[in-house]
Design a protein around this motif. Structure first.
Motif, short mmCIF file in Angstrom:
data_model
loop_
_atom_site.label_atom_id
_atom_site.label_comp_id
_atom_site.label_asym_id
_atom_site.label_seq_id
_atom_site.Cartn_x
_atom_site.Cartn_y
_atom_site.Cartn_z
N UNK A 35 -50.22 11.84 7.04
CA UNK A 35 -49.32 12.65 7.85
C UNK A 35 -49.49 14.12 7.48
N UNK A 36 -49.76 14.95 8.47
CA UNK A 36 -49.83 16.39 8.27
C UNK A 36 -48.44 16.95 8.55
N UNK A 37 -47.80 17.46 7.49
CA UNK A 37 -46.49 18.09 7.67
C UNK A 37 -46.72 19.53 8.09
N UNK A 91 -46.78 16.41 15.98
CA UNK A 91 -46.21 15.25 16.68
C UNK A 91 -46.26 13.94 15.90
N UNK A 92 -47.39 13.59 15.31
CA UNK A 92 -47.50 12.30 14.63
C UNK A 92 -46.48 12.21 13.49
N UNK A 94 -38.69 13.09 11.87
CA UNK A 94 -38.38 14.45 11.42
C UNK A 94 -37.91 15.32 12.57
N UNK A 95 -36.93 16.19 12.31
CA UNK A 95 -36.51 17.15 13.33
C UNK A 95 -37.54 18.28 13.43
N UNK A 96 -37.43 19.12 14.45
CA UNK A 96 -38.32 20.29 14.52
C UNK A 96 -38.20 21.13 13.24
#
Length: 165
Positions: free
Chosen positions: A68-70, A136-137, A144-146
């Motif tokens: 996951x790319x945060x 998005x992913x 997660x919120x924006x």
């Protein structure tokens, strides 16, 4: 290989508490020696609080073996420099330096002297490059919120650097 883990890769993290980069951070360098020109390119920045939430949620919702790319906000370097100048109280650069001139200058400095950590960590090393990512992913899978407000994170970081030289 069967390890029950999700991999989390944060983008460029900003916020208070970066003990390891109190001298080499782009933002510390810009405050100490305000840039005279802006550069093309851009980067994805994410507030440290969003990274913490992403790590917690990855533990709860992350899928085994997934990456996951945060990511937070994709922002042009020029806009990031100007926003930080406004927050930290230094003059905004009024000129734009062409990418090829910046890269040529950096390569000449690197050949003629030892390159310091400060030079190696300079925002100018990234001129003309775009490090943009799609959230998005991670947002969907990890619930997660924006991403949080960039101005707030930069202000908190600026205040922390002032109090922790």
């Amino acid at each position: 290989e069967g390890l029950d883990a999700a991999i989390v890769n944060p983008c460029f993290v900003i916020g208070a508490g970066d003990h390891y980069r109190r001298k080499s951070s782009w933002f510390v360098q810009m405050k100490r020696k305000p840039p005279r020109f802006s550069i093309n390119g851009g980067i994805n920045v994410i507030p440290v609080k969003d990274v913490v939430q992403g790590l917690l949620n990855a533990n709860q919702y992350g899928k085994r073996g997934e990456r996951y790319v945060l990511s937070g906000k994709n922002i042009p370097f020029r806009e990031l420099i100007n926003l930080y100048a406004e927050i930290a109280g230094f003059p905004k650069p009024s000129l734009m330096m062409p990418d090829f001139l910046i890269r040529k200058s950096i390569s000449m400095i690197g050949r003629s002297t030892f390159v310091s950590e400060e030079q190696r960590n300079s925002i100018y090393y990234f001129a003309g490059r775009f490090f943009y990512y799609d959230p998005r992913k991670a947002r969907l899978d990890l619930h997660l919120p924006p991403s949080g407000d960039l101005r707030i994170a930069l202000t908190e970081m600026s205040n922390w650097f002032k109090m922790n030289p």
